[in-house]
Design a protein around this motif. Structure first.
Motif, PDB file in Angstrom:
ATOM      1  N   SER A 244      12.898  67.409  13.906  1.00 18.66           N
ATOM      2  CA  SER A 244      11.505  66.976  13.987  1.00 18.66           C
ATOM      3  C   SER A 244      11.424  65.710  14.833  1.00 18.66           C
ATOM      4  N   PRO A 245      10.313  65.544  15.595  1.00 17.81           N
ATOM      5  CA  PRO A 245      10.131  64.287  16.340  1.00 17.81           C
ATOM      6  C   PRO A 245       9.653  63.132  15.470  1.00 17.81           C
ATOM      7  N   ALA A 246       9.567  63.343  14.152  1.00 15.91           N
ATOM      8  CA  ALA A 246       9.072  62.295  13.257  1.00 15.91           C
ATOM      9  C   ALA A 246       9.872  60.993  13.365  1.00 15.91           C
ATOM     10  N   PRO A 247      11.227  61.031  13.400  1.00 18.10           N
ATOM     11  CA  PRO A 247      11.964  59.752  13.514  1.00 18.10           C
ATOM     12  C   PRO A 247      11.622  58.981  14.781  1.00 18.10           C
ATOM     13  N   LEU A 248      11.377  59.680  15.880  1.00 20.66           N
ATOM     14  CA  LEU A 248      11.003  59.001  17.118  1.00 20.66           C
ATOM     15  C   LEU A 248       9.688  58.248  16.941  1.00 20.66           C
ATOM     16  N   TRP A 249       8.706  58.893  16.294  1.00 21.91           N
ATOM     17  CA  TRP A 249       7.421  58.234  16.086  1.00 21.91           C
ATOM     18  C   TRP A 249       7.534  57.066  15.095  1.00 21.91           C
ATOM     19  N   ILE A 250       8.444  57.177  14.138  1.00 21.88           N
ATOM     20  CA  ILE A 250       8.693  56.041  13.241  1.00 21.88           C
ATOM     21  C   ILE A 250       9.232  54.859  14.042  1.00 21.88           C
ATOM     22  N   LEU A 251      10.167  55.144  14.948  1.00 23.70           N
ATOM     23  CA  LEU A 251      10.728  54.085  15.784  1.00 23.70           C
ATOM     24  C   LEU A 251       9.650  53.442  16.653  1.00 23.70           C
ATOM     25  N   LEU A 252       8.759  54.267  17.225  1.00 22.96           N
ATOM     26  CA  LEU A 252       7.675  53.727  18.047  1.00 22.96           C
ATOM     27  C   LEU A 252       6.697  52.898  17.207  1.00 22.96           C
ATOM     28  N   THR A 253       6.513  53.298  15.956  1.00 22.71           N
ATOM     29  CA  THR A 253       5.663  52.500  15.064  1.00 22.71           C
ATOM     30  C   THR A 253       6.267  51.123  14.829  1.00 22.71           C
ATOM     31  N   VAL A 254       7.597  51.068  14.683  1.00 20.51           N
ATOM     32  CA  VAL A 254       8.279  49.779  14.527  1.00 20.51           C
ATOM     33  C   VAL A 254       8.087  48.925  15.778  1.00 20.51           C
ATOM     34  N   VAL A 255       8.158  49.558  16.959  1.00 17.06           N
ATOM     35  CA  VAL A 255       7.941  48.828  18.212  1.00 17.06           C
ATOM     36  C   VAL A 255       6.541  48.225  18.243  1.00 17.06           C
ATOM     37  N   LEU A 256       5.532  48.998  17.830  1.00 18.35           N
ATOM     38  CA  LEU A 256       4.161  48.488  17.813  1.00 18.35           C
ATOM     39  C   LEU A 256       3.997  47.384  16.778  1.00 18.35           C
ATOM     40  N   PHE A 257       4.693  47.506  15.660  1.00 15.50           N
ATOM     41  CA  PHE A 257       4.648  46.442  14.654  1.00 15.50           C
ATOM     42  C   PHE A 257       5.199  45.134  15.235  1.00 15.50           C
ATOM     43  N   LEU A 258       6.309  45.227  15.956  1.00 14.99           N
ATOM     44  CA  LEU A 258       6.866  44.023  16.587  1.00 14.99           C
ATOM     45  C   LEU A 258       5.916  43.471  17.644  1.00 14.99           C
ATOM     46  N   ALA A 259       5.236  44.378  18.349  1.00 13.82           N
ATOM     47  CA  ALA A 259       4.276  43.917  19.358  1.00 13.82           C
ATOM     48  C   ALA A 259       3.132  43.147  18.712  1.00 13.82           C
ATOM     49  N   VAL A 260       2.681  43.616  17.550  1.00 16.78           N
ATOM     50  CA  VAL A 260       1.627  42.884  16.833  1.00 16.78           C
ATOM     51  C   VAL A 260       2.116  41.481  16.475  1.00 16.78           C
ATOM     52  N   LEU A 261       3.360  41.382  16.020  1.00 20.86           N
ATOM     53  CA  LEU A 261       3.908  40.077  15.661  1.00 20.86           C
ATOM     54  C   LEU A 261       4.004  39.155  16.876  1.00 20.86           C
TER      55      LEU A 261
END
Length: 482
Positions: A244-261
Motif C-alpha cells: 500500500s502507498p499508505a506509508p509513503l503518505w505518512i512520511l509526507l505528512t511528517v514532512v508537512l508537520f516539520l514544515a509547519v514547525l
C-alpha cells in the motif's frame, strides 16, 4: 476480481478531465502566486475558477467507452440548483455588491497622509469604504469570495467520479510537499528573497508572504496527506492487497508537520498539535468502523516501524530545533510584544464590532475604519497599519455584519449536517479533511488565515471534495447512483 473490476471502469469524460485540469491549475496557482495576495493573482485565480464553473455546467454526452451500458446525457444545472451553498454563496456576493454600491467612507490622500472621509449614503443598507483597488477594497474582496463560490460549486457539480477526487487530492498533497521543500531550502541557505525573486519585507516562508499563512496552508494540506494515508491503508485491507502507498503518505505528512514547525508560525504549530491529537483518536474510530484484517505481512510492518523510528531519531539528532524553541519561549516572556499588541487590537476591534454588528462596515474595509478607534485605545501600538484584527472570528462579522454571518453560518451548518447524515466519521478522507478544516477555524481564533485567498479557496474546495466523496460512496442517499 478487484483488479479485473478496476480495469473495467469507464474512463473519465473529456469535459470532466478539462474541469479537473482547470481546478488543479487554479488550486496550484493560488499558493505559488505568493499566496494570491496581490490583485493580479486574484484576477487570474478568479478567471480560472470561472473557467472551471463553465466546464462543470457544460452538458456531457456519455457513450462508448465512457459508460458500462446505455448512452445518456448528463445535465449539471439541476444538481446546482439543489446545492444549498450555491444560493447562500450567491446571497453573500449580492450582499457585498450592495456594500460596494453604497460607500459610506471614501479614501483621501495628500502628499503626507491618508484619511477616510464620510459621504452621504443609504443608512439602512449595508455600506462599505471606497478605497484604492491596488491596495485593497470591497471589489477585491468580491473577487476573492466569488473565486471561492465558483470553485466550490464547480467541484460539487462537475466531479462525478471518485478517481477525479483522488487525483485532485493527490496532486494537492504532493504540491504541498514541494512547497515545504522550498521553505526548507530557504531556511537552510538563509535566503531572504521570496522564491529567490522578490525581496519582500517581513517574515515569509516558502512562497507565502506571511509565515502564519504558510503554516495554516501546510497544516491544512497535512490533513489531506494523512487522509490519503488512512484511505489507502483501509482500501488495501478491503482489496487484500500485499502492499500500500499508505506509508509513503505518512512520511509526507511528517514532512508537512516539520514544515509547519519551521515556518515559525506558533499559531499554526499549536493548532496542528491539536489536529494530531484529534487524528489519533479519529484513527481508532475509523478502525472500529472498518473492521477488516490486514493482509500485509507482519515483517513489512516491523520494517516500516524501524525505518520511521530511524528517521525520527535522525531528525531529532541532526535537525536544529533551537530557533523553534526560541520562538515558543518568547510566549512565556512578560509583555511579549506580539501578544500584548494583538490583545490590544482585539479589544479595539470588539468596540468596532459592537458599533457595526448589524450591517457591517463592508468587505475589505477593516484596515480603513479601524484607525478611527485608536484614539480610545492608547495601548494599541502606533506607527503600524493594522490591516487585520488577527482574529477572523471577529473581523469577518465586522465587515459582513449579521446578514453575512447568517449566510456563512448556514453554509457551515449545511456541511456539518451532511457530514453527519452520511456518517462521515466512518470515512478516512472525509474525517481527516473535516478535522483539518476545523484546525484552520481554530487557527482563525488567534490569527487571520482566511484573509489569504490560497487558504480560503483551498479550504472551501476541500470541504466540498470530502462531502462529494461521501456522496459517491453512498449513492442511495444522493444522486450519484442515478
Amino acid at each position: 476480481m478487484n483488479v479485473a473490476a478496476h480495469k473495467q471502469r469507464p474512463s473519465l469524460h473529456p469535459l470532466e478531465r478539462a474541469l479537473l485540469v482547470a481546478l488543479v491549475v487554479d488550486l496550484l496557482f493560488l499558493p505559488w502566486a505568493f499566496g494570491s495576495t496581490r490583485w493580479w493573482s486574484q484576477a487570474i485565480a478568479a478567471a480560472l475558477a470561472l473557467t472551471a464553473f463553465v466546464l462543470s455546467l457544460w452538458p456531457r454526452d456519455y457513450s462508448g467507452d465512457l459508460v458500462v451500458s446505455g448512452a445518456f446525457r448528463l445535465l449539471a444545472w439541476p444538481r446546482l440548483v439543489r446545492f444549498v451553498p450555491f444560493w447562500m454563496g450567491a446571497g453573500l456576493l449580492a450582499l457585498i455588491l450592495v456594500q460596494a454600491l453604497n460607500p459610506a467612507w471614501v479614501y483621501r490622500v495628500n502628499t503626507r497622509v491618508w484619511w477616510m472621509e464620510g459621504v452621504p449614503h443609504v443608512r439602512w443598507l449595508p455600506s462599505s469604504a471606497a478605497a484604492p483597488y491596488e491596495i485593497f477594497d470591497v471589489w477585491r474582496a468580491f473577487i476573492i469570495y466569488a473565486t471561492v463560490w465558483l470553485s466550490a460549486c464547480a467541484a460539487w457539480i462537475g466531479l462525478t467520479r471518485r478517481r477525479s477526487l483522488q487525483l485532485l487530492l493527490t496532486i494537492l498533497g504532493a504540491n504541498a510537499v514541494l512547497l515545504a521543500g522550498v521553505g526548507f531550502i530557504h531556511r537552510m541557505v538563509g535566503e531572504t528573497k521570496l522564491l529567490w525573486v522578490w525581496d519582500v519585507p517581513g517574515a515569509h516562508f516558502s512562497s507565502f508572504i506571511y509565515r502564519n499563512h504558510a503554516g495554516a496552508y501546510l497544516g491544512l494540506l497535512a490533513s489531506v496527506s494523512l487522509g490519503l494515508a488512512l484511505w489507502h491503508h483501509f482500501e488495501s485491507r478491503k482489496r487484500m492487497a500485499r502492499s500500500s502507498p499508505a506509508p509513503l503518505w505518512i512520511l509526507l505528512t511528517v514532512v508537512l508537520f516539520l514544515a509547519v514547525l519551521f515556518s515559525f508560525s506558533r499559531g499554526a504549530a499549536i493548532t496542528f498539535a491539536v489536529f494530531v491529537a484529534s487524528a489519533v483518536g479519529a484513527y481508532f474510530v475509523l478502525r472500529s468502523a472498518n473492521p477488516v484484517p490486514s493482509t500485509i505481512p507482519r515483517a513489512v510492518g516491523v520494517a516500516l516501524a524501524i525505518i520511521f523510528a530511524g528517521a525520527l531519531f535522525g531528525i531529532l539528532r541532526y535537525v536544529d530545533f533551537a530557533p523553534i524553541e526560541k520562538n515558543f519561549r518568547r510566549l512565556t516572556e512578560p509583555n511579549e510584544a506580539s501578544v500584548t499588541s494583538r490583545a490590544a487590537v482585539r479589544n479595539a476591534a470588539w468596540d468596532m464590532y459592537t458599533d457595526h454588528w448589524v450591517l457591517g462596515t463592508g468587505a475589505g474595509s477593516f484596515r480603513y475604519i479601524f484607525p478611527m478607534y485608536l484614539a480610545s485605545h492608547p495601548d494599541v501600538p502606533r506607527g503600524v497599519w493594522w490591516d487585520a484584527a488577527h482574529i477572523d472570528w471577529l473581523e469577518i462579522p465586522i465587515e459582513l455584519g449579521l446578514p453575512g454571518i447568517l449566510l456563512i453560518g448556514g453554509i457551515l451548518v449545511w456541511c456539518l449536517a451532511r457530514f453527519f447524515r452520511q456518517a462521515g466519521w466512518r470515512h478516512p478522507i472525509a474525517l481527516m479533511i473535516f478535522l483539518g478544516c476545523g484546525q484552520t477555524m481554530l487557527h482563525a481564533l488567534i490569527d487571520f488565515p482566511f484573509k489569504n485567498p490560497a487558504v480560503l479557496v483551498t479550504w472551501a474546495v476541500l470541504l466540498v471534495v470530502a462531502l462529494r466523496w461521501l456522496e459517491l460512496e453512498t449513492p442511495e442517499r444522493g444522486t450519484a447512483g442515478k
